[in-house]
Design an enzyme around this catalytic site. Structure first.
Site, PDB file in Angstrom:
ATOM      1  N   LYS A  72       0.887  -1.176   0.000  1.00 34.70           N
ATOM      2  CA  LYS A  72       0.000   0.000   0.000  1.00 34.70           C
ATOM      3  C   LYS A  72       0.919   1.218   0.000  1.00 34.70           C
ATOM      4  O   LYS A  72       1.488   1.591   1.039  1.00 34.70           O
ATOM      5  CB  LYS A  72      -0.866  -0.025   1.270  1.00 34.70           C
ATOM      6  CG  LYS A  72      -2.190   0.719   1.183  1.00 34.70           C
ATOM      7  CD  LYS A  72      -2.097   2.196   0.912  1.00 34.70           C
ATOM      8  CE  LYS A  72      -1.730   3.009   2.121  1.00 34.70           C
ATOM      9  NZ  LYS A  72      -1.635   4.468   1.791  1.00 34.70           N
ATOM     10  N   GLU A 120       9.556   1.484  10.644  1.00 38.72           N
ATOM     11  CA  GLU A 120      10.612   2.458  10.284  1.00 38.72           C
ATOM     12  C   GLU A 120       9.966   3.827  10.396  1.00 38.72           C
ATOM     13  O   GLU A 120       9.178   4.218   9.531  1.00 38.72           O
ATOM     14  CB  GLU A 120      11.086   2.223   8.840  1.00 38.72           C
ATOM     15  CG  GLU A 120      11.875   0.944   8.633  1.00 38.72           C
ATOM     16  CD  GLU A 120      13.329   1.060   9.069  1.00 38.72           C
ATOM     17  OE1 GLU A 120      13.692   2.047   9.723  1.00 38.72           O
ATOM     18  OE2 GLU A 120      14.091   0.138   8.755  1.00 38.72           O
TER      19      GLU A 120
HETATM   20  P1  NAD Z   1       2.374   8.745   7.365  1.00 39.52           P
HETATM   21  O1  NAD Z   1       2.575   8.032   8.658  1.00 39.52           O
HETATM   22  O2  NAD Z   1       1.391   9.838   7.308  1.00 39.52           O
HETATM   23  O3  NAD Z   1       1.929   7.706   6.217  1.00 39.52           O
HETATM   24  C1  NAD Z   1       2.723   6.604   5.874  1.00 39.52           C
HETATM   25  C2  NAD Z   1       1.847   5.567   5.212  1.00 39.52           C
HETATM   26  O4  NAD Z   1       0.913   5.054   6.164  1.00 39.52           O
HETATM   27  C3  NAD Z   1       1.000   6.085   4.047  1.00 39.52           C
HETATM   28  O5  NAD Z   1       0.958   5.111   3.048  1.00 39.52           O
HETATM   29  C4  NAD Z   1      -0.377   6.276   4.685  1.00 39.52           C
HETATM   30  O6  NAD Z   1      -1.434   6.188   3.769  1.00 39.52           O
HETATM   31  C5  NAD Z   1      -0.411   5.119   5.657  1.00 39.52           C
HETATM   32  N1  NAD Z   1      -1.292   5.295   6.812  1.00 39.52           N
HETATM   33  C6  NAD Z   1      -1.664   6.452   7.418  1.00 39.52           C
HETATM   34  N2  NAD Z   1      -2.456   6.179   8.492  1.00 39.52           N
HETATM   35  C7  NAD Z   1      -2.573   4.830   8.556  1.00 39.52           C
HETATM   36  C8  NAD Z   1      -3.241   3.928   9.440  1.00 39.52           C
HETATM   37  N3  NAD Z   1      -3.944   4.363  10.489  1.00 39.52           N
HETATM   38  N4  NAD Z   1      -3.143   2.609   9.218  1.00 39.52           N
HETATM   39  C9  NAD Z   1      -2.399   2.134   8.189  1.00 39.52           C
HETATM   40  N5  NAD Z   1      -1.759   2.931   7.301  1.00 39.52           N
HETATM   41  C10 NAD Z   1      -1.836   4.270   7.493  1.00 39.52           C
HETATM   42  O7  NAD Z   1       3.810   9.223   6.915  1.00 39.52           O
HETATM   43  P2  NAD Z   1       4.181  10.073   5.616  1.00 39.52           P
HETATM   44  O8  NAD Z   1       3.764  11.485   5.837  1.00 39.52           O
HETATM   45  O9  NAD Z   1       3.731   9.372   4.411  1.00 39.52           O
HETATM   46  O10 NAD Z   1       5.773   9.970   5.648  1.00 39.52           O
HETATM   47  C11 NAD Z   1       6.595  10.837   6.357  1.00 39.52           C
HETATM   48  C12 NAD Z   1       7.066  10.175   7.638  1.00 39.52           C
HETATM   49  O11 NAD Z   1       7.715   8.945   7.338  1.00 39.52           O
HETATM   50  C13 NAD Z   1       8.097  11.003   8.356  1.00 39.52           C
HETATM   51  O12 NAD Z   1       7.838  10.956   9.736  1.00 39.52           O
HETATM   52  C14 NAD Z   1       9.412  10.306   8.045  1.00 39.52           C
HETATM   53  O13 NAD Z   1      10.443  10.503   8.970  1.00 39.52           O
HETATM   54  C15 NAD Z   1       8.963   8.887   8.022  1.00 39.52           C
HETATM   55  N6  NAD Z   1       9.899   8.078   7.255  1.00 39.52           N
HETATM   56  C16 NAD Z   1      10.670   7.180   7.926  1.00 39.52           C
HETATM   57  C17 NAD Z   1      11.613   6.439   7.232  1.00 39.52           C
HETATM   58  C18 NAD Z   1      12.485   5.434   7.915  1.00 39.52           C
HETATM   59  O14 NAD Z   1      13.079   4.619   7.213  1.00 39.52           O
HETATM   60  N7  NAD Z   1      12.604   5.428   9.229  1.00 39.52           N
HETATM   61  C19 NAD Z   1      11.738   6.605   5.856  1.00 39.52           C
HETATM   62  C20 NAD Z   1      10.932   7.543   5.213  1.00 39.52           C
HETATM   63  C21 NAD Z   1      10.010   8.265   5.920  1.00 39.52           C
END
Ligand code: NAD
Length: 523
Positions: A168, A241
């Site tokens: 997803k 992550e």
């Molecule tokens: P996000 O948490 O908003 O969304 C990530 C994913 O989760 C998306 O696909 C979203 O649709 C899905 N999602 C959202 N709510 C959900 C739920 N309740 N249940 C299941 N899926 C759900 O994050 P984002 O804004 O897409 O990404 C940015 C964040 O990701 C930042 O905090 C960044 O640091 C982190 N990030 C971490 C790494 C790592 O390797 N540690 C790498 C890249 C990004």
């Protein structure tokens, strides 16, 4: 121009530099997600039985295709995620090519059975080995900031180990994931072994609740916590992550010219929207004035614009929500006494999502900019007086993804790295270890649980099975029923023989256990 990505079940892919709508998709329904996972379960056993050799062959095809289509892929990534085209090539396509190379070269070594020699005297007739078996169906939920390399590297690890995958992707970048699917299918991965379900948070939640066998989630801490709760309710194993607030520590013996360039790149690459971005910069007080002069001078030379233009250094941010977070952190810092040295504004002339690269001085840990993930092009700089203070400041954070230390003395940097609470510490570089496929990636504290990339990333995709095989199938074990006084005495002697401190006590133990070998289990 729109920033809306999910409208009544529709997912809209947008070019953030121009505002152009690129494509629209229907969001996958809950029943579609369940069907996808069921199809993956049906297809997985044949994929596993295909064997590592044939799966490696398919990854070789994938690597050749990636190489041939690298420029087209980079353009797609830039159009959907906004980053400069050279970053799309280097931090997305090349990272995936190298991860494919890693899987091809290491899958056999990591996955072959491993014998486990043991020194348990009582069990000497038994020999043990470890088998690594795929979980079955891995659910992957990924973010938008590295919309190709993050889902692809996780997918490759899952596939080479014999799992099927349902991915997803972020609702902001569905096309990059669909392109990954097309490339994998063309290379020979069966369609049901790798599937993409497009949708938003509800789609992600439905995937967590579907009958997947393990979840690999990359995203924010807030979502990670929700997912951890949902996973705990059904004991679903999960790799998380999550976000970061990576510190950069510039020690008093650092090369200021080099460290200032690193800070500018580390804070502004991908418009600051990298989990490994330099989010906090600590500089020894003796170097601080010169360091600030240099970072400001270098920041002012950066070209902000459309990532498709090869001259562009910094593209747009992905989302209005992201811009508001950046603005609120900068406003909070200024209200609490930080000094704005450059930037600090939206660049309306360029379009809706552009923000000027920003340098702040005199920041403190009372400010949001030093505590919460900003995820935008802001470099806050704070002076410190001793290594002790630098370590304390670096560790004063709920996050622990990565950190960097800058020094001319490598041994000093390595010694200090042991004291930093982070999954990765880089000495004299920042961010780039994400591109080393052998290096594990993942955080401590709120930055996550588990690892992706490298050997540990492959290990996350398999269950460990210990196979214990007895060499004397005709012999009843000595410790079976029936017990009795003599047996208790012999066993106490055995324990002394094995573990008593003095040789004399061990010898006495050995005497007491005589007769044990003649004992036959009566039942
Ligand atoms: P996000 O948490 O908003 O969304 C990530 C994913 O989760 C998306 O696909 C979203 O649709 C899905 N999602 C959202 N709510 C959900 C739920 N309740 N249940 C299941 N899926 C759900 O994050 P984002 O804004 O897409 O990404 C940015 C964040 O990701 C930042 O905090 C960044 O640091 C982190 N990030 C971490 C790494 C790592 O390797 N540690 C790498 C890249 C990004």
């Amino acid at each position: 121009m729109t920033n809306i990505h999910s409208v009544e079940g529709r997912i809209v892919s947008v070019n953030h530099a121009s505002g152009e709508v690129l494509r629209e998709f229907d969001s996958a329904s809950e029943s579609e997600i369940h069907s996808a996972v069921l199809r993956a379960h049906d297809a997985q056993p044949a994929w596993q039985e295909l064997g590592i050799g044939k799966r490696i062959g398919i990854l070789r095809n994938f690597l050749r295709t990636l190489h041939a289509r690298k420029s087209e892929l980079a353009r797609l990534i830039t159009s959907e995620a906004g980053k400069p085209i050279v970053e799309a090539l280097l931090t997305e396509v090349v990272v995936v090519m190298d991860a494919t190379r890693f899987c091809i070269e290491n899958a056999y070594a990591v996955l072959r059975d491993q014998s486990i020699p043991h020194r348990s005297l009582a069990m000497k007739t038994k020999s043990g080995r470890l088998a690594r078996e795929p979980y079955g169906v891995i659910g992957i939920i990924s973010p938008w900031n590295y919309p190709f390399s993050i889902p692809a590297t996780e997918t490759l690890a899952a596939l080479i180990t014999g799992n099927a995958v349902v991915l997803k992707p972020s609702e902001l970048t569905p096309q990059c994931a669909l392109q990954l699917a097309e490339l994998l299918h063309q290379s020979g991965v069966p369609e049901d072994v790798f599937q993409v379900v497009v949708g938003d948070s509800a789609t992600g939640a439905a995937l967590v609740n579907a009958i997947i066998d393990k979840l690999v989630f990359t995203g924010s801490v807030a979502t990670g916590k929700q997912i951890a709760q949902a996973a705990a309710a059904r004991l679903l194993p999960a790799v998380l992550e999550l976000g970061g607030k990576d510190p950069m520590i510039v020690l008093d013996d650092a090369d200021v010219e080099v460290a200032s360039s690193a800070a500018v790149w580390g804070a502004f690459v991908n418009a600051g929207q990298a989990c490994l971005s330099v989010e906090r910069c600590y500089v020894h007080r003796s170097l601080c004035p010169r360091f600030l002069d240099l970072v400001v001078k270098k920041t002012k030379q950066l070209r902000v614009g459309n990532g498709m233009d090869p001259q562009t250094d910094i593209g747009p941010l992905i989302h209005e929500r992201q811009l508001r977070i950046v603005e609120s952190h900068v406003a909070d810092a200024l209200a609490q006494g930080a000094r704005l040295l450059t930037g600090g504004t939206r660049l309306h002339d360029l379009g809706r999502n552009f923000y000027a690269p920003t340098v702040l001085a005199d920041v403190t840990h009372a400010m949001l900019i030093m505590r919460e993930e900003t995820f935008g092009p802001v470099l806050p700089v704070m002076a410190f007086d001793s290594d002790e203070e630098a370590v304390r400041l670096a560790n004063d954070s709920e996050y622990g993804l990565a950190a960097s230390i800058w020094t001319r003395d490598r041994a000093r940097g390595e010694a200090l790295s042991r004291r930093i609470q982070a999954g990765t510490v880089m000495i004299n570089d920042a961010i780039s270890c994400f591109g080393i496929s052998e290096a594990p990636h993942g955080g401590v504290k709120a930055s996550g649980i588990g690892r992706t990339h490298g050997r540990f990333g492959l290990e996350e995709m398999v269950r460990i099975k210990y196979i214990d095989s007895d060499g004397l199938p005709g012999m009843k074990k000595l410790w079976w029923y029936q017990y009795g006084e003599a047996f208790s005495r012999q066993m106490a002697g055995f324990v002394d023989f094995m573990f008593a401190r003095s040789l004399v006590a061990r010898g006495r133990g050995a005497l007491r256990m005589t007769g044990i070998l003649k004992r036959k289990g009566k039942l």
